[in-house]
Design a protein around this motif. Structure first.
Motif, PDB file in Angstrom:
ATOM      1  N   PHE A 108       0.808  -1.221   0.000  1.00  0.00           N
ATOM      2  CA  PHE A 108       0.000   0.000   0.000  1.00  0.00           C
ATOM      3  C   PHE A 108       0.846   1.278   0.000  1.00  0.00           C
ATOM      4  O   PHE A 108       0.300   2.372   0.048  1.00  0.00           O
ATOM      5  CB  PHE A 108      -0.969  -0.018   1.189  1.00  0.00           C
ATOM      6  N   ASP A 109       2.162   1.112  -0.089  1.00  0.00           N
ATOM      7  CA  ASP A 109       3.051   2.266  -0.269  1.00  0.00           C
ATOM      8  C   ASP A 109       3.089   2.580  -1.770  1.00  0.00           C
ATOM      9  O   ASP A 109       4.040   2.281  -2.478  1.00  0.00           O
ATOM     10  CB  ASP A 109       4.448   1.937   0.275  1.00  0.00           C
ATOM     11  N   GLN A 148       5.984   4.384  -3.246  1.00  0.00           N
ATOM     12  CA  GLN A 148       7.285   3.764  -2.958  1.00  0.00           C
ATOM     13  C   GLN A 148       8.231   4.741  -2.254  1.00  0.00           C
ATOM     14  O   GLN A 148       9.440   4.755  -2.484  1.00  0.00           O
ATOM     15  CB  GLN A 148       7.926   3.232  -4.241  1.00  0.00           C
ATOM     16  N   SER A 149       7.659   5.538  -1.368  1.00  0.00           N
ATOM     17  CA  SER A 149       8.438   6.527  -0.610  1.00  0.00           C
ATOM     18  C   SER A 149       8.736   6.056   0.802  1.00  0.00           C
ATOM     19  O   SER A 149       9.308   6.794   1.592  1.00  0.00           O
ATOM     20  CB  SER A 149       7.656   7.840  -0.534  1.00  0.00           C
ATOM     21  N   GLU A 150       8.326   4.808   1.117  1.00  0.00           N
ATOM     22  CA  GLU A 150       8.451   4.241   2.460  1.00  0.00           C
ATOM     23  C   GLU A 150       7.668   5.067   3.474  1.00  0.00           C
ATOM     24  O   GLU A 150       8.055   5.215   4.630  1.00  0.00           O
ATOM     25  CB  GLU A 150       9.919   4.101   2.882  1.00  0.00           C
ATOM     26  N   ARG A 151       6.522   5.573   3.024  1.00  0.00           N
ATOM     27  CA  ARG A 151       5.608   6.325   3.892  1.00  0.00           C
ATOM     28  C   ARG A 151       4.169   5.987   3.513  1.00  0.00           C
ATOM     29  O   ARG A 151       3.854   5.843   2.326  1.00  0.00           O
ATOM     30  CB  ARG A 151       5.826   7.837   3.755  1.00  0.00           C
ATOM     31  N   LEU A 152       3.320   5.855   4.527  1.00  0.00           N
ATOM     32  CA  LEU A 152       1.897   5.636   4.307  1.00  0.00           C
ATOM     33  C   LEU A 152       1.128   6.852   4.792  1.00  0.00           C
ATOM     34  O   LEU A 152       1.276   7.273   5.942  1.00  0.00           O
ATOM     35  CB  LEU A 152       1.390   4.406   5.075  1.00  0.00           C
ATOM     36  N   SER A 153       0.315   7.427   3.917  1.00  0.00           N
ATOM     37  CA  SER A 153      -0.593   8.486   4.334  1.00  0.00           C
ATOM     38  C   SER A 153      -1.792   7.835   5.027  1.00  0.00           C
ATOM     39  O   SER A 153      -1.950   6.612   5.008  1.00  0.00           O
ATOM     40  CB  SER A 153      -1.077   9.276   3.124  1.00  0.00           C
ATOM     41  N   ASN A 205      -5.950   3.654   5.402  1.00  0.00           N
ATOM     42  CA  ASN A 205      -7.381   3.367   5.384  1.00  0.00           C
ATOM     43  C   ASN A 205      -7.715   2.325   4.318  1.00  0.00           C
ATOM     44  O   ASN A 205      -8.543   1.426   4.539  1.00  0.00           O
ATOM     45  CB  ASN A 205      -8.157   4.657   5.133  1.00  0.00           C
ATOM     46  N   GLU A 206      -7.066   2.422   3.154  1.00  0.00           N
ATOM     47  CA  GLU A 206      -7.269   1.425   2.100  1.00  0.00           C
ATOM     48  C   GLU A 206      -6.767   0.049   2.543  1.00  0.00           C
ATOM     49  O   GLU A 206      -7.378  -0.977   2.232  1.00  0.00           O
ATOM     50  CB  GLU A 206      -6.539   1.862   0.823  1.00  0.00           C
ATOM     51  N   LYS A 219      -8.632   5.789  12.706  1.00  0.00           N
ATOM     52  CA  LYS A 219      -7.811   6.986  12.995  1.00  0.00           C
ATOM     53  C   LYS A 219      -6.962   6.780  14.242  1.00  0.00           C
ATOM     54  O   LYS A 219      -5.780   7.181  14.278  1.00  0.00           O
ATOM     55  CB  LYS A 219      -8.730   8.198  13.182  1.00  0.00           C
ATOM     56  N   ASP A 220      -7.535   6.156  15.278  1.00  0.00           N
ATOM     57  CA  ASP A 220      -6.769   5.901  16.503  1.00  0.00           C
ATOM     58  C   ASP A 220      -5.601   4.957  16.242  1.00  0.00           C
ATOM     59  O   ASP A 220      -4.501   5.153  16.775  1.00  0.00           O
ATOM     60  CB  ASP A 220      -7.676   5.317  17.592  1.00  0.00           C
ATOM     61  N   LEU A 221      -5.824   3.923  15.419  1.00  0.00           N
ATOM     62  CA  LEU A 221      -4.739   3.000  15.064  1.00  0.00           C
ATOM     63  C   LEU A 221      -3.635   3.746  14.311  1.00  0.00           C
ATOM     64  O   LEU A 221      -2.443   3.578  14.592  1.00  0.00           O
ATOM     65  CB  LEU A 221      -5.281   1.851  14.203  1.00  0.00           C
ATOM     66  N   PHE A 222      -4.050   4.556  13.353  1.00  0.00           N
ATOM     67  CA  PHE A 222      -3.078   5.333  12.571  1.00  0.00           C
ATOM     68  C   PHE A 222      -2.266   6.245  13.486  1.00  0.00           C
ATOM     69  O   PHE A 222      -1.032   6.304  13.384  1.00  0.00           O
ATOM     70  CB  PHE A 222      -3.818   6.164  11.520  1.00  0.00           C
TER      71      PHE A 222
END
Length: 333
Positions: free
Chosen positions: A171-172, A175-180, A185-186, A206-209
């Motif tokens: 889900f990156d 490929q920036s090694e970051r998840l928005s 959510n996806e 949201k709490d998990l994130f």
């Protein structure tokens, strides 16, 4: 009476006036006899006792609201502290109550602010807030629920996407090694679909994130992700997540594991052909055969048998067999 209420001053401001007379009840008239004549006077009776009980009930009501939110007390405080300066003003408190749709009347809000604001400076700091609402059982319950949610999330990723690392990579999108948050959510939605479960409410996602976003910069980087799921070993007994030795948990997110997994992805077609040549049933190869085949592409990185089992996780079967077609599907992702 004036001296009692005014503390010797010449005037009483509106707030003090409201505070004094909100705690008084009109009790009708009472007869006073003096020199044989009946004099009628209006009697104001203090309702200090009943008011005190009402105040306790209001505070207990708000404690229950906090407890049912499943949020850490510090997170509740930060939700109310809108400008992040460490102090909750009465305006911020009222606005948060409306925004979060909390069932409190204006009078109850005023009472909470009055009780919690011990130094009477017109604002609530963290020390005042926590001293009134922090309970060991509440914090422990929230911590347990949080661990259970993380354990379940890790189990779902391990079951359906091979590992948390693979789920992150899938889900990156950039490929920036970051998840928005949108990426995360996806991921949650896809896990719910694969597990045949309902998508969790927005607040839980949201709490998990927010919990994984350790640096609180609005994105989850790979280091935060690995740090979070490396320490998630077990949760509620309803979940089958098994604890693995620390050195294997560290290997799972190590540079060596990433090199091998990347080599496997790049040579997937070659590997599937080799697996097919060795397999007697078109589905399985022995663990030793799987190791030998993978060694041909792992670019000189040497690892131990237990570490190969981490690489093959999701495809390992009883009797030391590897169901390579499952591994093949994982590689296609």
């Amino acid at each position: 009476m004036w001296k009692y209420f005014s503390d010797g001053s010449k005037s009483i401001d509106a707030d003090k006036f409201s505070l004094i007379f909100s705690d008084l009840n009109f009790s009708g008239t009472s007869a006073l006899r003096k020199t044989g004549k009946s004099l009628h006077s209006t009697t104001l009776v203090s309702k200090t006792t009943s008011s005190s009980q009402w105040s306790k009930n209001v505070m207990e009501k708000f404690r229950k609201i906090i407890k049912s939110s499943n949020m850490h007390l510090r997170d509740v405080f930060e939700r109310f502290d809108e400008d992040g300066n460490g102090l909750i003003t009465p305006l911020e408190f009222r606005h948060a109550v409306r925004t979060l749709n909390i069932n409190l009347s204006a009078r109850e809000i005023d009472e909470i602010i009055k009780v919690v604001d011990r130094n009477m400076d017109g604002m609530i700091d963290w020390k005042e807030f926590s001293s009134k609402f922090k309970t060991n059982s509440n914090e422990s319950l929230i911590e347990t629920r949080s661990k259970n949610k993380m354990a379940k999330l890790k189990e779902q990723m391990t079951s359906h996407m091979k590992s948390p690392q693979d789920a992150f990579n899938l889900f990156d999108k950039s490929q920036s090694e970051r998840l928005s948050f949108a990426n995360f959510n996806e991921l949650i939605k896809e896990l719910a679909r694969l597990s045949g479960e309902s998508v969790p409410p927005f607040a839980i996602v949201k709490d998990l994130f927010d919990e994984i976003d350790i640096r609180k910069d609005g994105a989850i980087d790979l280091k935060e992700w690995n740090q979070t799921f490396l320490r998630v070993q077990a949760g509620d007994n309803r979940f089958s997540l098994k604890k693995i030795p620390q050195h294997l948990a560290e290997f799972e997110v190590s540079r060596e594991a990433r090199i091998i997994l990347e080599a496997i992805r790049r040579n997937r077609k070659f590997l599937i052909e080799k697996f097919n040549e060795r397999s007697s049933d078109g589905t399985h190869v022995s663990f030793e055969e799987a190791k030998e085949i993978v060694r041909a592409v792992q670019r000189g990185v040497e690892i131990e048998d237990d570490q190969y089992k981490i690489i093959f996780k999701g495809a390992m079967r009883e009797n030391e067999l590897v169901e390579y077609k499952l591994l093949g599907r994982a590689l296609k992702q």
